[in-house]
Scaffold this active site. Sequence first.
Site, mmCIF file in Angstrom:
data_model
loop_
_atom_site.group_PDB
_atom_site.id
_atom_site.type_symbol
_atom_site.label_atom_id
_atom_site.label_comp_id
_atom_site.label_asym_id
_atom_site.label_seq_id
_atom_site.Cartn_x
_atom_site.Cartn_y
_atom_site.Cartn_z
ATOM 1 N N SER A 234 0.839 -1.201 0.000
ATOM 2 C CA SER A 234 0.000 0.000 0.000
ATOM 3 C C SER A 234 0.869 1.244 0.000
ATOM 4 C CB SER A 234 -0.890 -0.006 1.255
ATOM 5 O OG SER A 234 -1.477 1.265 1.475
ATOM 6 N N TYR B 164 -1.576 0.205 10.408
ATOM 7 C CA TYR B 164 -1.862 -0.480 9.144
ATOM 8 C C TYR B 164 -0.685 -0.322 8.177
ATOM 9 C CZ TYR B 164 -3.526 -1.165 4.416
ATOM 10 O OH TYR B 164 -3.639 -1.565 3.103
ATOM 11 N N LYS C 74 2.306 -3.171 6.572
ATOM 12 C CA LYS C 74 2.670 -3.372 5.163
ATOM 13 C C LYS C 74 4.173 -3.179 4.968
ATOM 14 C CE LYS C 74 -1.444 -4.218 3.476
ATOM 15 N NZ LYS C 74 -1.797 -5.527 2.891
HETATM 16 P P1 NAD Z 1 -11.199 -6.478 1.261
HETATM 17 O O1 NAD Z 1 -11.440 -6.371 2.710
HETATM 18 O O2 NAD Z 1 -12.321 -6.379 0.302
HETATM 19 O O3 NAD Z 1 -10.431 -7.853 0.935
HETATM 20 C C1 NAD Z 1 -9.605 -8.480 1.879
HETATM 21 C C2 NAD Z 1 -10.035 -9.937 1.929
HETATM 22 O O4 NAD Z 1 -9.229 -10.630 2.867
HETATM 23 C C3 NAD Z 1 -11.496 -10.106 2.368
HETATM 24 O O5 NAD Z 1 -12.150 -10.986 1.484
HETATM 25 C C4 NAD Z 1 -11.382 -10.701 3.768
HETATM 26 O O6 NAD Z 1 -12.465 -11.563 4.076
HETATM 27 C C5 NAD Z 1 -10.069 -11.447 3.655
HETATM 28 N N1 NAD Z 1 -9.402 -11.673 4.940
HETATM 29 C C6 NAD Z 1 -9.169 -10.772 5.918
HETATM 30 N N2 NAD Z 1 -8.526 -11.350 6.944
HETATM 31 C C7 NAD Z 1 -8.296 -12.648 6.585
HETATM 32 C C8 NAD Z 1 -7.658 -13.758 7.200
HETATM 33 N N3 NAD Z 1 -7.122 -13.666 8.418
HETATM 34 N N4 NAD Z 1 -7.621 -14.931 6.531
HETATM 35 C C9 NAD Z 1 -8.184 -15.047 5.301
HETATM 36 N N5 NAD Z 1 -8.816 -14.038 4.660
HETATM 37 C C10 NAD Z 1 -8.855 -12.856 5.309
HETATM 38 O O7 NAD Z 1 -10.078 -5.388 0.918
HETATM 39 P P2 NAD Z 1 -9.423 -4.995 -0.479
HETATM 40 O O8 NAD Z 1 -9.689 -3.549 -0.699
HETATM 41 O O9 NAD Z 1 -9.792 -5.973 -1.523
HETATM 42 O O10 NAD Z 1 -7.862 -5.137 -0.133
HETATM 43 C C11 NAD Z 1 -7.151 -6.311 -0.481
HETATM 44 C C12 NAD Z 1 -5.701 -6.085 -0.100
HETATM 45 O O11 NAD Z 1 -5.212 -4.902 -0.736
HETATM 46 C C13 NAD Z 1 -5.498 -5.865 1.412
HETATM 47 O O12 NAD Z 1 -4.311 -6.532 1.812
HETATM 48 C C14 NAD Z 1 -5.311 -4.356 1.533
HETATM 49 O O13 NAD Z 1 -4.486 -4.022 2.627
HETATM 50 C C15 NAD Z 1 -4.641 -4.023 0.228
HETATM 51 N N6 NAD Z 1 -4.856 -2.629 -0.189
HETATM 52 C C16 NAD Z 1 -6.124 -2.158 -0.368
HETATM 53 C C17 NAD Z 1 -6.307 -0.818 -0.757
HETATM 54 C C18 NAD Z 1 -7.691 -0.245 -0.946
HETATM 55 O O14 NAD Z 1 -7.817 0.995 -0.986
HETATM 56 N N7 NAD Z 1 -8.707 -1.049 -1.087
HETATM 57 C C19 NAD Z 1 -5.204 0.009 -0.985
HETATM 58 C C20 NAD Z 1 -3.919 -0.526 -0.800
HETATM 59 C C21 NAD Z 1 -3.767 -1.855 -0.403
HETATM 60 C C1 WQD Z 2 -9.717 10.058 -0.211
HETATM 61 C C2 WQD Z 2 -9.928 11.551 -0.108
HETATM 62 C C3 WQD Z 2 -10.395 12.305 2.115
HETATM 63 C C4 WQD Z 2 -14.267 10.269 2.483
HETATM 64 C C5 WQD Z 2 -7.383 5.115 2.235
HETATM 65 C C6 WQD Z 2 -6.458 4.448 3.183
HETATM 66 C C7 WQD Z 2 -5.288 3.842 2.449
HETATM 67 C C8 WQD Z 2 -5.766 2.966 1.314
HETATM 68 C C9 WQD Z 2 -6.735 3.690 0.413
HETATM 69 C C10 WQD Z 2 -5.556 0.686 2.125
HETATM 70 C C11 WQD Z 2 -9.269 12.162 1.116
HETATM 71 C C12 WQD Z 2 -11.593 12.535 1.211
HETATM 72 C C13 WQD Z 2 -13.065 10.735 2.007
HETATM 73 C C14 WQD Z 2 -15.308 11.192 2.749
HETATM 74 C C15 WQD Z 2 -13.876 12.981 2.016
HETATM 75 N N1 WQD Z 2 -6.341 1.778 1.827
HETATM 76 N N2 WQD Z 2 -12.875 12.064 1.763
HETATM 77 N N3 WQD Z 2 -15.072 12.522 2.491
HETATM 78 O O1 WQD Z 2 -7.624 8.134 2.941
HETATM 79 O O2 WQD Z 2 -6.598 8.462 0.639
HETATM 80 O O3 WQD Z 2 -6.714 6.180 1.625
HETATM 81 O O4 WQD Z 2 -7.803 4.186 1.252
HETATM 82 O O5 WQD Z 2 -4.393 0.534 1.856
HETATM 83 O O6 WQD Z 2 -4.576 3.080 3.375
HETATM 84 O O7 WQD Z 2 -5.923 5.452 4.041
HETATM 85 O O8 WQD Z 2 -8.791 7.288 0.847
HETATM 86 O O9 WQD Z 2 -11.108 7.394 0.055
HETATM 87 O O10 WQD Z 2 -10.667 7.568 2.562
HETATM 88 O O11 WQD Z 2 -10.078 9.473 1.059
HETATM 89 O O12 WQD Z 2 -13.681 14.195 1.800
HETATM 90 O O13 WQD Z 2 -16.431 10.841 3.187
HETATM 91 O O14 WQD Z 2 -11.333 11.803 0.040
HETATM 92 O O15 WQD Z 2 -10.188 13.391 3.009
HETATM 93 O O16 WQD Z 2 -8.788 13.445 0.749
HETATM 94 P P1 WQD Z 2 -7.401 7.630 1.561
HETATM 95 P P2 WQD Z 2 -10.246 7.870 1.166
#
Ligand code: NAD
Ligand code: WQD
Length: 353
Positions: free
Chosen positions: A131, A155, A159
């Site tokens: 991330s 978090y 990572k």
């Molecule tokens: P998500 O929560 O939809 O998917 C995560 C999945 O992992 C879910 O299906 C959940 O049930 C499963 N899970 C959680 N804990 C588990 C465990 N102990 N054993 C087995 N399964 C488990 O989230 P996502 O947005 O699809 O994110 C997937 C990956 O990408 C995560 O590792 C997250 O940290 C990373 N990531 C997400 C974002 C984002 O903005 N969505 C950004 C950067 C990184």
């Molecule tokens: C985006 C922008 C808010 C909601 C998060 C996690 C990051 C990653 C991606 C896992 C910001 C603004 C948001 C709202 C708003 N996840 N906002 N009103 O914070 O950039 O990243 O998701 O890896 O770890 O931190 O994403 O979508 O929450 O916010 O104004 O109701 O939208 O302030 O500028 P963020 P976000």
Amino acid sequence: MPKSTSAPRVLVTGGAGFIGSHTCVALIAAGYLPVVLDSLVNSDARSLQRVACITGVEPVLVRGDVRDAAALDHVFAAHGIEAVVHLAGLKAVGESVADPLSYYDVNLAGTLALVQAMGRAGVRTLVFSSSATVYGDSQPSPIAESAPYGAVNPYGRTKAMVETVLADLTQADARWGIACLRYFNPVGAHESGLLGERPHGPPNNLMPYISQVAAGERECLVVHGDDYETIDGTGVRDYVHVMDVAEGHVAALRHAVRHSGILMTNLGTGRGASVLEVVSAFERASGRRIALRIGPRRPGDAPAYWADARSAFLAFGWRARRDLDQMCADSWRWQATNPHGFDDPAPAFTADL
Ligand code: NAD
Ligand code: WQD
């Protein structure tokens, strides 16, 4: 579409989740057979039925916990796994501050259990979901992979720690091929409208929240601050289409199969968009007005960050292809077609893979 049952089998941990289910679509389209391990703590098994509607292939689901060594050993023994895409994890920044031990247990200890099981099974090709939060909130944009770690919450620290563990592993054993993908802000949904993000409870993230306002599920978007030094005072982020992210996993997997060692690379568009720019794009895509009001800044928010997106292209030929308008159009199609998420019957769709 897999040519036959001899297609390479890839374990996708967290494969029933938002990014994982879309990654299964991309893997199948590229000729792989995903086998999903997921605890379903934050997802719905019916997402994999939707994958089948799109691709004609329903990934095998093994319901289990990535921290469970016996379950992992069974999956590797029973399914002939050749590589792993590791997405299983907890991902809510605020929750990680309130409950850090759960995040270290799942994200760090869970990855340790997984790579130990991979070693026992002789599987040493891994794509890891990292991330942009590993960079923290003080790096100048565009942020390149050479920027130092600076995570400011548990978090992001999980990572960064996993990346460090994996780097040490590849130093100790040159047989490993690993790609760590630092996603910026994945948003959107599959173009079919069959698959998308359906957070449990009120969305923390911008795009699903806007989507629910457009659908009349939420009254009003609260914009977290409009006094930042950005184009219009609102927060700027690098939004990247979830299918671009999914296809990035396929490209990274192919790289990890052919190259030993470890690669850290950003998955982003290299462009930032403000909250108000996202709102305008979503209004164009949905034809709906998004009611909003300006609220206070959200603690922990950085004013602006976006990726230096060049290394993924240089390393494995990947770049984001879908723009903000398509991210919003696909998000809206998913929302409008499935107002109740996977509780809605799957609309008809013919794959043109
Ligand atoms: P998500 O929560 O939809 O998917 C995560 C999945 O992992 C879910 O299906 C959940 O049930 C499963 N899970 C959680 N804990 C588990 C465990 N102990 N054993 C087995 N399964 C488990 O989230 P996502 O947005 O699809 O994110 C997937 C990956 O990408 C995560 O590792 C997250 O940290 C990373 N990531 C997400 C974002 C984002 O903005 N969505 C950004 C950067 C990184
Ligand atoms: C985006 C922008 C808010 C909601 C998060 C996690 C990051 C990653 C991606 C896992 C910001 C603004 C948001 C709202 C708003 N996840 N906002 N009103 O914070 O950039 O990243 O998701 O890896 O770890 O931190 O994403 O979508 O929450 O916010 O104004 O109701 O939208 O302030 O500028 P963020 P976000």
